[in-house]
Design an enzyme around this catalytic site. Structure first.
Site, PDB file in Angstrom:
ATOM      1  CG  HIS A 312      17.580 -22.627  14.513  1.00  0.00           C
ATOM      2  ND1 HIS A 312      18.624 -21.786  14.816  1.00  0.00           N
ATOM      3  CD2 HIS A 312      16.444 -22.015  14.933  1.00  0.00           C
ATOM      4  CE1 HIS A 312      18.116 -20.699  15.399  1.00  0.00           C
ATOM      5  NE2 HIS A 312      16.806 -20.817  15.483  1.00  0.00           N
ATOM      6  CG  ASP A 369       8.387 -22.007  14.884  1.00  0.00           C
ATOM      7  OD1 ASP A 369       7.910 -21.408  15.864  1.00  0.00           O
ATOM      8  OD2 ASP A 369       9.124 -21.466  14.050  1.00  0.00           O
TER       9      ASP A 369
HETATM   10  N1  CMC Z   1      13.278 -28.984   5.223  1.00  0.00           N
HETATM   11  C1  CMC Z   1      14.029 -29.424   4.187  1.00  0.00           C
HETATM   12  N2  CMC Z   1      15.284 -29.017   3.923  1.00  0.00           N
HETATM   13  C2  CMC Z   1      15.785 -28.096   4.739  1.00  0.00           C
HETATM   14  C3  CMC Z   1      15.075 -27.580   5.846  1.00  0.00           C
HETATM   15  C4  CMC Z   1      13.772 -28.061   6.071  1.00  0.00           C
HETATM   16  N3  CMC Z   1      13.032 -27.603   7.085  1.00  0.00           N
HETATM   17  N4  CMC Z   1      15.849 -26.668   6.486  1.00  0.00           N
HETATM   18  C5  CMC Z   1      17.007 -26.627   5.808  1.00  0.00           C
HETATM   19  N5  CMC Z   1      16.969 -27.488   4.756  1.00  0.00           N
HETATM   20  C6  CMC Z   1      18.055 -27.770   3.819  1.00  0.00           C
HETATM   21  C7  CMC Z   1      18.215 -26.687   2.782  1.00  0.00           C
HETATM   22  O1  CMC Z   1      17.446 -26.932   1.640  1.00  0.00           O
HETATM   23  C8  CMC Z   1      19.700 -26.732   2.521  1.00  0.00           C
HETATM   24  O2  CMC Z   1      19.976 -27.842   1.724  1.00  0.00           O
HETATM   25  P1  CMC Z   1      21.145 -27.783   0.606  1.00  0.00           P
HETATM   26  O3  CMC Z   1      22.413 -27.559   1.393  1.00  0.00           O
HETATM   27  O4  CMC Z   1      21.083 -29.087  -0.081  1.00  0.00           O
HETATM   28  O5  CMC Z   1      20.809 -26.626  -0.282  1.00  0.00           O
HETATM   29  C9  CMC Z   1      20.282 -27.023   3.894  1.00  0.00           C
HETATM   30  O6  CMC Z   1      19.272 -27.762   4.574  1.00  0.00           O
HETATM   31  C10 CMC Z   1      20.658 -25.784   4.684  1.00  0.00           C
HETATM   32  O7  CMC Z   1      19.503 -24.971   4.766  1.00  0.00           O
HETATM   33  P2  CMC Z   1      19.504 -23.412   4.643  1.00  0.00           P
HETATM   34  O8  CMC Z   1      18.191 -22.937   4.147  1.00  0.00           O
HETATM   35  O9  CMC Z   1      20.727 -22.964   3.908  1.00  0.00           O
HETATM   36  O10 CMC Z   1      19.700 -23.043   6.171  1.00  0.00           O
HETATM   37  P3  CMC Z   1      19.475 -21.633   6.797  1.00  0.00           P
HETATM   38  O11 CMC Z   1      20.304 -21.575   7.983  1.00  0.00           O
HETATM   39  O12 CMC Z   1      19.631 -20.574   5.755  1.00  0.00           O
HETATM   40  O13 CMC Z   1      17.898 -21.640   7.175  1.00  0.00           O
HETATM   41  C11 CMC Z   1      15.895 -22.134   8.303  1.00  0.00           C
HETATM   42  C12 CMC Z   1      17.413 -21.951   8.424  1.00  0.00           C
HETATM   43  C13 CMC Z   1      15.283 -22.197   9.689  1.00  0.00           C
HETATM   44  C14 CMC Z   1      15.269 -20.932   7.574  1.00  0.00           C
HETATM   45  C15 CMC Z   1      15.611 -23.442   7.518  1.00  0.00           C
HETATM   46  O14 CMC Z   1      16.118 -24.545   8.241  1.00  0.00           O
HETATM   47  C16 CMC Z   1      14.125 -23.629   7.217  1.00  0.00           C
HETATM   48  O15 CMC Z   1      13.658 -23.128   6.189  1.00  0.00           O
HETATM   49  N6  CMC Z   1      13.360 -24.355   8.105  1.00  0.00           N
HETATM   50  C17 CMC Z   1      11.939 -24.477   7.911  1.00  0.00           C
HETATM   51  C18 CMC Z   1      11.231 -23.229   8.423  1.00  0.00           C
HETATM   52  C19 CMC Z   1      11.250 -23.173   9.943  1.00  0.00           C
HETATM   53  O16 CMC Z   1      10.935 -24.131  10.627  1.00  0.00           O
HETATM   54  N7  CMC Z   1      11.558 -21.970  10.467  1.00  0.00           N
HETATM   55  C20 CMC Z   1      11.562 -21.730  11.912  1.00  0.00           C
HETATM   56  C21 CMC Z   1      12.946 -21.487  12.456  1.00  0.00           C
HETATM   57  S1  CMC Z   1      13.028 -21.587  14.264  1.00  0.00           S
HETATM   58  C22 CMC Z   1      12.071 -20.296  14.837  1.00  0.00           C
HETATM   59  C23 CMC Z   1      12.595 -18.961  14.459  1.00  0.00           C
HETATM   60  O17 CMC Z   1      13.509 -18.463  15.129  1.00  0.00           O
HETATM   61  O18 CMC Z   1      12.109 -18.375  13.512  1.00  0.00           O
END
Ligand code: CMC
Length: 432
Positions: A312, A369
């Site tokens: 998140h 989720d």
């Molecule tokens: N699985 C694997 N790696 C992950 C995941 C995941 N679910 N989430 C984050 N990471 C990794 C990402 O690859 C990155 O790694 P690195 O620093 O080595 O490049 C690091 O963790 C930080 O991730 P980010 O994408 O920069 O984080 P963000 O804050 O931009 O994204 C997020 C947040 C929710 C989009 C992301 O955690 C994600 O894609 N999660 C899976 C999709 C998901 O469950 N979404 C629902 C969110 S909660 C409900 C809502 O409000 O929508």
């Protein structure tokens, strides 16, 4: 707008920034929970610089009285009330009123509010023809976004005079549109709303009743739906809410702005993740429970696969909504006598991921989720409708945020800047 008595943004100190020999004082503003921000409103005018923050990781786009999140401590409060308290004691319409009007309603107020929301549940007969135009396999999120946008053609909004009425209409009609979108996908006849039923019962009736049979909503299902809607009701400046504010900031009307929020929610990194979680758990099940394979894929920087329902932007600790839902999943499945192997798979996957360095280092915990889909399944909601359920829950939050923006005396159109990195006329001369 009246300046809210709760709005405790103060400007006590300032921070100095040195740019090209010029020193600028940036005011430090502090919110009512002690959150601090640098006010950079005049930075460009004074220095020629803008701030650069792709994905708005570190940008406060507004001040707001509605929802507070402390991502480090795993706190979520609507209008100051902890989510855990509302989850136990409030109705969904209480929460709608709380978010939109700033306080919990009295018994009389909620009675009148419920009556109004019930009264406006039907949609114009002409509207039903919209549904004829969609293909049978249309994703219900696309249908929901476009039909909510179409509501603006039936209820154009001149000024804000009819805003309260349009809020009631939207709260009432969106669940009818959602249920009709589902009925369309099954080929079953639309079921008209029944005004003797409460909000959740009425939605379930429109989804699952068929004309040839009687339908009685199950109490455990109704209560689970109440909980799910409340837990999704608002989450401050997330992607879809920021979209609603962004579109609303141009002066666009309520229905169109919310339709844009629904579109933003549909993506797999946002609300669309709840559908992806179940698809992922089913893949693991089909792969004889080979968790390691999926954890490995999620860690592989070359793959775009992620563990859906994990991670998140704001929570760097447990998502409090996921905690409530995990406990609730066991309870609901028990009450309904359902043994869903996907719940066990989800629990094991969580356990494995939470011991893994990759997830620990990055503070990746289950989000809302992760367990919601298992409960939706138990309630009989088909996978393609999961994100629609999220949208139904998030609706009062979107409305409250849109209203707050439009009632703010300092409201301006949202218009970020950019750093241009494309070709220059000199490049063109050089043939680049
Ligand atoms: N699985 C694997 N790696 C992950 C995941 C995941 N679910 N989430 C984050 N990471 C990794 C990402 O690859 C990155 O790694 P690195 O620093 O080595 O490049 C690091 O963790 C930080 O991730 P980010 O994408 O920069 O984080 P963000 O804050 O931009 O994204 C997020 C947040 C929710 C989009 C992301 O955690 C994600 O894609 N999660 C899976 C999709 C998901 O469950 N979404 C629902 C969110 S909660 C409900 C809502 O409000 O929508």
């Amino acid at each position: 707008m009246e300046f809210s008595p709760y709005r405790k943004v103060t400007q006590m100190t300032s921070a100095k920034i040195d740019l090209n020999g010029k020193t600028l004082d940036l005011p430090v503003i502090t919110g009512s929970e002690g959150e601090k921000a640098l006010d950079i409103t005049h930075l460009r005018k004074e220095t020629g610089y803008i701030t650069y923050d792709p994905g708005y990781v570190n940008t406060g786009s507004c001040s707001s009285d509605i929802t507070f999140i402390d991502g480090e401590k795993g706190i979520l409060r609507y209008r100051g009330i902890p989510i855990e308290e509302l989850a136990v004691s409030a109705s969904f319409l209480d929460v709608c009123y709380l978010l939109i009007y700033g306080r919990l309603p009295s018994e009389t107020e909620v009675g009148e509010f419920a009556e109004q929301v019930t009264h406006h549940t039907m949609i114009h007969e002409d509207f039903k023809r919209f549904f004829d135009g969609y293909p049978m396999n249309a994703h219900p999120m696309g249908v929901l976004a476009s039909t909510v946008a179409a509501l603006s053609t039936f209820y154009p909004q001149g000024g804000n005079n009819d805003l309260d009425l349009n809020i009631l209409r939207l709260l009432a009609k969106m669940k009818t549109l959602a249920a009709f979108a589902y009925k369309k996908s099954t080929g079953q006849p639309f079921m008209y709303p029944r005004n003797d039923l409460n909000f959740e019962e009425n939605f379930l009736y429109m989804m699952f009743a068929v004309p040839a049979e009687s339908y009685e909503p199950n109490k455990a299902i109704v209560d689970s739906l109440r909980l799910l809607l409340i837990l999704h009701a608002d989450h401050e400046q997330n992607c879809s809410t920021s979209t609603v504010r962004m579109v609303g900031s141009s002066g666009a009307n309520l229905f169109i702005s919310i339709a844009a929020g629904i579109a933003a929610l549909s993506g797999r990194l946002h609300g669309g993740a709840n559908q992806k979680v179940i698809e992922m758990l089913e893949m693991i099940q089909g792969d004889n429970g080979d968790y390691e394979k999926y954890v490995k894929m999620a860690k592989d920087r070359k793959s775009d696969f992620r563990l859906f329902g994990f991670g998140h932007r704001v929570y760097k600790n447990f998502d409090p909504r996921a905690k409530i839902l995990k406990a609730s999943a066991d309870k609901v499945l028990n009450e309904l006598g359902i043994d869903d192997p996907l719940l066990e798979i989800a629990k094991e996957l969580e356990e494995i991921a939470l011991k893994d360095e990759f997830f620990l280092e990055r503070n990746l915990y289950p989000n809302v989720d992760f367990y919601s889909g298992i409960i939706y399944r138990a309630l009989g909601i088909p996978t393609s409708m999961f994100t629609v359920m999220f949208a139904l829950g998030r609706l009062p939050g979107w409305i409250a945020q849109w209203k707050e923006l439009r009632e703010d005396s300092k409201w301006r159109i949202y218009r970020p800047r950019q750093i241009y990195t494309g070709r220059t006329p000199d490049d063109l001369k050089d043939g680049v």
